[in-house]
Design a protein around this motif. Sequence first.
Motif, PDB file in Angstrom:
ATOM      1  N   MET A 146      56.378  73.875  31.155  1.00  0.00           N
ATOM      2  CA  MET A 146      54.977  74.168  30.857  1.00  0.00           C
ATOM      3  C   MET A 146      54.423  73.188  29.825  1.00  0.00           C
ATOM      4  N   ALA A 147      55.194  72.956  28.757  1.00  0.00           N
ATOM      5  CA  ALA A 147      54.742  72.029  27.715  1.00  0.00           C
ATOM      6  C   ALA A 147      54.627  70.612  28.253  1.00  0.00           C
ATOM      7  N   SER A 148      55.544  70.230  29.135  1.00  0.00           N
ATOM      8  CA  SER A 148      55.502  68.873  29.705  1.00  0.00           C
ATOM      9  C   SER A 148      54.280  68.693  30.585  1.00  0.00           C
ATOM     10  N   ARG A 149      53.888  69.746  31.295  1.00  0.00           N
ATOM     11  CA  ARG A 149      52.682  69.645  32.120  1.00  0.00           C
ATOM     12  C   ARG A 149      51.413  69.601  31.266  1.00  0.00           C
ATOM     13  N   LEU A 150      51.421  70.330  30.166  1.00  0.00           N
ATOM     14  CA  LEU A 150      50.228  70.367  29.311  1.00  0.00           C
ATOM     15  C   LEU A 150      50.073  69.095  28.478  1.00  0.00           C
ATOM     16  N   VAL A 151      51.195  68.508  28.060  1.00  0.00           N
ATOM     17  CA  VAL A 151      51.166  67.278  27.261  1.00  0.00           C
ATOM     18  C   VAL A 151      51.813  66.173  28.077  1.00  0.00           C
ATOM     19  N   LYS A 152      51.020  65.291  28.630  1.00  0.00           N
ATOM     20  CA  LYS A 152      51.515  64.225  29.479  1.00  0.00           C
ATOM     21  C   LYS A 152      52.076  63.082  28.632  1.00  0.00           C
ATOM     22  N   GLU A 153      53.099  62.424  29.187  1.00  0.00           N
ATOM     23  CA  GLU A 153      53.712  61.264  28.529  1.00  0.00           C
ATOM     24  C   GLU A 153      53.052  60.001  29.066  1.00  0.00           C
ATOM     25  N   SER A 154      52.524  59.183  28.174  1.00  0.00           N
ATOM     26  CA  SER A 154      51.849  57.959  28.593  1.00  0.00           C
ATOM     27  C   SER A 154      52.589  56.696  28.173  1.00  0.00           C
ATOM     28  N   ALA A 155      53.394  56.765  27.130  1.00  0.00           N
ATOM     29  CA  ALA A 155      54.084  55.573  26.631  1.00  0.00           C
ATOM     30  C   ALA A 155      55.286  55.245  27.510  1.00  0.00           C
ATOM     31  N   PRO A 156      55.669  53.960  27.602  1.00  0.00           N
ATOM     32  CA  PRO A 156      56.903  53.594  28.310  1.00  0.00           C
ATOM     33  C   PRO A 156      58.089  54.311  27.684  1.00  0.00           C
TER      34      PRO A 156
END
Length: 531
Positions: free
Chosen positions: A311-321
Amino acid sequence: MFATLSLLAGGIGLFLLGMVLMSDSLKAMAGESLRTGLARLTGRPFKAMLAGMGATAAVQSSTATTMATIGFVSAGLLSFQNAIGVIIGANIGSTSTGWIVALLGMKFSISSLAMPLLGVGAIMKLLGKHRMALVGLTMAGFGLIFVGIDFLQQAMADMAQRVDFTPFSDSSWRTRLVLVAIGIVMTILLQASSAALATTLAALSSGAIDFAQATSLVIGQNIGTTATALLAATGGSASAKRTALVHLLFNLCSAVLALLALQPLFLYAMQTWAPATGGVNTAMALAAFHTAFSVLGALVFLPQTSLLAGMASRLVKESAPPALRYLDNSLQSVPALAIAAAEKTLCLGLADSCTLLAHRLQGQPLTPSKSGMPLDKLLIAVDAYLATLPVPQSSSDQQRLIHLLLLMDQTRVLRDDLESIEHAEVLRERPALAELAQRLAPVLERSAQWLADDALALREDVTEELRQISAWVNEQQGAARRAVVEGAANYRVSAAAALEQLTAQRWLERVTKHMTRIANTLGEARALYGG
């Protein structure tokens, strides 16, 4: 009224000062083991929860444990899913403060004991050195906590006579939610849930508020304690933001469970048992309520750590390499964590390099990069990150930085080797040289696996394999060169091809030597700091 407010402010101030002194001195006595202990003691969610409970009970600060956890996740020393278990454990561990205050500060007056503690602690701080001085600070902090509680009880007893709390005495949802909101604000303003809880216990013991009001305040205070973590994660890495978000979600859900189930149950028990037993220690009952809803939240959500993580991963997306995710500027205030983040970043780049070398030596197709960027760009990013790192003050941090700089230098040398990776194609054309390459490739693949999985990690067996391969390549180089030269002399290969094969053989020798040096550096760091 001014005198009462002054006494209240002074009591809160003394309590906070005592908590800071005690917490900081306990953390200082723990030293490096505190910073790395959670990373070593976490594995499965239940084990991670126990580690969080133990760390929080040891330093008497859930905020310290939560902030350390966010730092570990940002630096790549702790997986996000294990961090959830630590956060849950920290919430349970934080309830120990309530028990200490209820058992000692409210059950009987210990002001006569607190003053000698202050005096002895101050003398130990002034006359002692190192650990004795820290023990003195811990004793002084412990004494200040209960002096502060004594002032809080006096202030709350006076406030009970001057302030009318009857508007908040009904059991309606509106009143309960207002009290929860007041509890949230109390914790945010005081920046310490322990101080807010101590104030609530003092108000309850002095009769300023009743048990129902106290339970609603404690629920709010448990939510408010997430504010520090949310603030610290602002501007941090995605992992740090996810960890802070899980902290908030867990505390919110625990608060809902407490409001819907535990609060009515405890209120009914108090109404039933109090007349039958001739009175119940309300401070102890409130501490039990605080622990009960934290444990209930753990029972419900600990088996669902993967769901919370998703759930947290879906709410906070990872943008950095991937490689840059660990270079979090918020870690700069703790050099040990910043250095560990840089080490993890280099390990990812080295893992890619090992995979690339292994596949080219075996003639296999290349796989996607784990770091998400070339090694030269990764080195530039680490250089820029370390340029803003404050000078480490502790000798262990300084030594760790020396290992990091040595690792960076060796990684640069390996980067130069990769510029001539086309030699791998030449090695496969000559059986004597191909045998050398085939012996090295599987070890490089295992090295890549461990480097990508752990910070500062090359298992000793893999490191020993690299040493043996390097020694074997060095022993076989003479025979390999003679085979190439004889092939040219017998006209089986051209002179130009022979020279190219000899150049490739020397390149392989350099690669094995440089990889062995990197393995030795990582092995030394692992032996010193764990991994």
